[in-house]
Motif scaffolding. Structure first.
Motif, PDB file in Angstrom:
ATOM      1  N   GLY A  43       0.835  -1.183   0.000  1.00 45.59           N
ATOM      2  CA  GLY A  43       0.000   0.000   0.000  1.00 45.59           C
ATOM      3  C   GLY A  43       0.874   1.237   0.000  1.00 45.59           C
ATOM      4  N   TRP A  44       0.228   2.402   0.006  1.00 42.16           N
ATOM      5  CA  TRP A  44       0.978   3.664  -0.021  1.00 42.16           C
ATOM      6  C   TRP A  44       1.757   3.895   1.273  1.00 42.16           C
ATOM      7  N   ASP A  45       1.140   3.608   2.411  1.00 40.95           N
ATOM      8  CA  ASP A  45       1.770   3.883   3.700  1.00 40.95           C
ATOM      9  C   ASP A  45       3.090   3.138   3.827  1.00 40.95           C
ATOM     10  N   GLY A  46       4.140   3.877   4.094  1.00 37.15           N
ATOM     11  CA  GLY A  46       5.456   3.283   4.304  1.00 37.15           C
ATOM     12  C   GLY A  46       6.222   2.952   3.047  1.00 37.15           C
ATOM     13  N   TYR A  47       5.601   3.154   1.882  1.00 40.69           N
ATOM     14  CA  TYR A  47       6.251   2.767   0.621  1.00 40.69           C
ATOM     15  C   TYR A  47       7.577   3.506   0.440  1.00 40.69           C
ATOM     16  N   PHE A  48       7.551   4.837   0.575  1.00 44.72           N
ATOM     17  CA  PHE A  48       8.772   5.605   0.322  1.00 44.72           C
ATOM     18  C   PHE A  48       9.751   5.525   1.498  1.00 44.72           C
ATOM     19  N   ASP A  49       9.264   5.203   2.688  1.00 47.25           N
ATOM     20  CA  ASP A  49      10.184   4.954   3.796  1.00 47.25           C
ATOM     21  C   ASP A  49      11.055   3.736   3.481  1.00 47.25           C
TER      22      ASP A  49
ATOM     23  N   LEU B 222      11.575   2.413   0.514  1.00 45.23           N
ATOM     24  CA  LEU B 222      12.401   2.676  -0.661  1.00 45.23           C
ATOM     25  C   LEU B 222      13.640   3.490  -0.288  1.00 45.23           C
ATOM     26  N   GLY B 223      13.462   4.455   0.607  1.00 46.49           N
ATOM     27  CA  GLY B 223      14.603   5.261   1.054  1.00 46.49           C
ATOM     28  C   GLY B 223      15.665   4.413   1.728  1.00 46.49           C
ATOM     29  N   VAL B 224      15.231   3.453   2.545  1.00 47.22           N
ATOM     30  CA  VAL B 224      16.171   2.545   3.209  1.00 47.22           C
ATOM     31  C   VAL B 224      16.895   1.686   2.179  1.00 47.22           C
TER      32      VAL B 224
ATOM     33  N   ASN C  62      11.407  15.141  -7.734  1.00 46.36           N
ATOM     34  CA  ASN C  62      12.490  16.125  -7.663  1.00 46.36           C
ATOM     35  C   ASN C  62      13.545  15.723  -6.645  1.00 46.36           C
ATOM     36  N   GLU C  63      13.100  15.158  -5.534  1.00 50.28           N
ATOM     37  CA  GLU C  63      14.040  14.731  -4.494  1.00 50.28           C
ATOM     38  C   GLU C  63      14.957  13.626  -4.990  1.00 50.28           C
ATOM     39  N   TYR C  64      14.385  12.612  -5.652  1.00 48.34           N
ATOM     40  CA  TYR C  64      15.196  11.478  -6.116  1.00 48.34           C
ATOM     41  C   TYR C  64      16.130  11.870  -7.255  1.00 48.34           C
ATOM     42  N   VAL C  65      15.658  12.756  -8.120  1.00 48.33           N
ATOM     43  CA  VAL C  65      16.551  13.241  -9.183  1.00 48.33           C
ATOM     44  C   VAL C  65      17.664  14.087  -8.577  1.00 48.33           C
ATOM     45  N   GLY C  66      17.309  14.926  -7.607  1.00 46.15           N
ATOM     46  CA  GLY C  66      18.313  15.772  -6.961  1.00 46.15           C
ATOM     47  C   GLY C  66      19.401  14.970  -6.265  1.00 46.15           C
ATOM     48  N   ARG C  67      19.053  13.773  -5.826  1.00 45.87           N
ATOM     49  CA  ARG C  67      20.037  12.892  -5.169  1.00 45.87           C
ATOM     50  C   ARG C  67      20.746  11.987  -6.173  1.00 45.87           C
ATOM     51  N   ASN C  68      20.479  12.215  -7.459  1.00 45.06           N
ATOM     52  CA  ASN C  68      21.152  11.488  -8.543  1.00 45.06           C
ATOM     53  C   ASN C  68      20.925   9.974  -8.443  1.00 45.06           C
ATOM     54  N   LEU C  69      19.645   9.601  -8.188  1.00 46.20           N
ATOM     55  CA  LEU C  69      19.334   8.192  -7.989  1.00 46.20           C
ATOM     56  C   LEU C  69      18.623   7.543  -9.173  1.00 46.20           C
ATOM     57  N   LEU C  70      18.161   8.350 -10.128  1.00 46.23           N
ATOM     58  CA  LEU C  70      17.340   7.820 -11.212  1.00 46.23           C
ATOM     59  C   LEU C  70      18.035   7.943 -12.561  1.00 46.23           C
ATOM     60  N   ALA C  71      17.789   6.968 -13.424  1.00 46.38           N
ATOM     61  CA  ALA C  71      18.396   6.940 -14.752  1.00 46.38           C
ATOM     62  C   ALA C  71      17.602   7.804 -15.727  1.00 46.38           C
ATOM     63  N   ASP C  72      18.271   8.310 -16.735  1.00 46.97           N
ATOM     64  CA  ASP C  72      17.645   9.061 -17.826  1.00 46.97           C
ATOM     65  C   ASP C  72      16.896   8.075 -18.724  1.00 46.97           C
ATOM     66  N   LEU C  73      15.610   8.355 -18.978  1.00 44.74           N
ATOM     67  CA  LEU C  73      14.781   7.455 -19.799  1.00 44.74           C
ATOM     68  C   LEU C  73      14.594   7.972 -21.217  1.00 44.74           C
ATOM     69  N   GLY C  74      15.473   8.859 -21.643  1.00 43.16           N
ATOM     70  CA  GLY C  74      15.311   9.523 -22.932  1.00 43.16           C
ATOM     71  C   GLY C  74      15.347   8.609 -24.140  1.00 43.16           C
TER      72      GLY C  74
END
Length: 437
Positions: free
Chosen positions: A86-92, A94-96, A115-127
């Motif tokens: 479910g939504w609750d705790g999902y990003f907690d 994922l962060g761990v 924006n947070e995950y991109v700012g932390r350089n965690l996601l790949a470019d899907l271009g």
């Protein structure tokens, strides 16, 4: 941007509505529909196991699992290790996982955290993914600084669901699209008078930042986030919270102990599903899930308006790829297939909102069930006057949770609205300072 997105979205969903009502559906282009991993190429490749994670209802879970099975059937070298919650705790969680450098390859992403995950350089470019048939304005919602880091999987409208079966039984006129805040409060009083002391009219969702955002927008006071800063209007917020307190004391909204245990789309804990309350907020992509839990009992309406409307359209969710994944290219091929393949689209339905690929929508629409048609009608009615959606700025992804904690103190009488506002502003300064580091 708002007008452009609304116009494009309307043309997409209106076209889908026509085909759902018997118009000729456009045949999906075989080239676009089958873009992504080529079966023979995949079969000849090395064995790949992709870890994939998402949140959502049982309906979304079942549909996604069917799509994964189909992809593996077409691409025998690719298997999936899926994680669903479910939504609750999902990003907690994922962060761990990211902190431990053990995050999944493919991640269902939300606009609030992008924006947070991109700012932390965690996601790949899907271009490199084929987006020729995707709605451009919707596609732009997954871009940061011009690069695509999140593939939008559909669009959804923010509104309300109500139990029409109970409203009819007690002899009240049901809410209508375009109702005002005055209508809302009047309906609350009239319904409460007929329901008695042990039933409530509205689920108290005042601790949800999205609900307040919609209210502030409806009062003509602008967005809650502007230029990467929190811009809650003090007088509007205090007035809203004091009114919510009045509704709680009058027994019109759910009491605090019930509110904090309410769980959206849970068969036992959702207060509208279990009959404790009549009305709550909902996104259009949740129509199928909630109607499945309470068939033939529910209907949908816009959020109340003030000087202007308060509801908005937003990308329902995205697929993103872990930048450290050892299988980035296979993950991207899967996403390419997921958004472009008509057969996959039929399995997935509207479980993630209205797909951004018009050819997929056209292929889907002749087989739409009643809940799909209801979801389309819902989004069609909200789209013309919808507010633009503004995602949380980089570093503010967890603010929604802090907001909830602060407002819950107010709900339980452990803080006055003024004290809660001061605590909210103090918390906002902490986020500002952290974002500048």
């Amino acid at each position: 941007m708002k007008k452009k997105w609304t116009a494009l979205l309307l043309s997409l969903v209106m076209g889908a509505s026509l085909t759902a009502c018997g118009g000729a559906a456009e045949k999906p282009d075989s080239g676009a529909a089958q873009s992504g991993t080529n079966s023979s190429t995949a079969a000849a490749g090395d064995a790949v196991k992709l870890r994939i994670v998402w949140w959502g209802s049982q309906e979304r879970h079942d549909a996604t699992q069917k799509a994964l099975a189909l992809y593996s059937q077409k691409n025998p070298n690719v298997t999936f290790e899926s994680e669903f919650s479910g939504w609750d705790g999902y990003f907690d969680k994922l962060g761990v996982q990211f902190a431990a450098r053990n995050a999944p390859d493919i991640i269902q992403m939300d606009a609030a955290y992008l924006n947070e995950y991109v700012g932390r350089n965690l996601l790949a470019d899907l271009g490199s993914i084929n987006v020729a048939d995707m709605d451009k304005a919707l596609l732009d919602s997954g871009k940061v600084n011009g690069k695509l880091y999140a593939m939008p999987l559909g669009s959804a409208a923010f509104g309300m669901v109500y139990d029409k079966s109970v409203i009819e039984k007690i002899g009240l006129k049901a809410p209508e699209f375009g109702w005002t805040w005055d209508d809302y409060y009047k309906f609350g009083q009239e319904a409460k008078a007929k329901l008695g002391s042990d039933k409530y009219v509205f689920v108290d969702q005042s601790s949800d930042l999205y609900d307040y955002t919609a209210y502030q927008l409806s009062q003509g006071k602008g967005q809650v986030f502007t230029d990467n800063k929190l811009t809650i209007d003090k007088d509007t917020w205090l007035g809203y919270m004091k009114k919510q307190d009045e509704l709680r004391k009058a027994g019109i909204t759910t009491p605090p102990d019930m509110t904090v245990t309410d769980k959206e789309l849970d068969p036992k804990l959702d207060s509208v599903i279990n009959g404790a309350a009549l009305v709550r907020h909902i996104f259009s992509n949740q129509v199928g899930s909630i109607t499945g839990l309470k068939p033939n009992a529910l209907d949908f309406v816009s959020l109340p308006k003030g000087q202007q409307t308060g509801g908005w359209l937003k990308p329902g969710m995205f697929w993103s790829v872990n930048k450290e994944s050892k299988h980035q290219e296979e993950a991207k091929k899967f996403i390419d297939w997921f958004i472009n393949d008509a057969e996959a689209g039929k399995l997935l339905g509207l479980s993630r909102g209205i797909p951004g690929n018009k050819k997929v929508v056209d292929a889907l629409s002749p087989s739409f069930g009643d809940s799909d048609k209801t979801s389309l009608a819902f989004i069609n009615k909200i789209a013309p006057d919808a507010q633009p959606f503004v995602a949380e700025p980089q570093g503010w992804g967890n603010f929604k949770k802090d907001y909830k904690v602060i407002v819950e103190k107010l709900m339980f009488g452990k803080a006055t609205p003024e004290q809660a506002y001061d605590e909210l502003m103090k918390k906002a300064k902490e986020y500002d300072a952290a974002a500048k580091k």
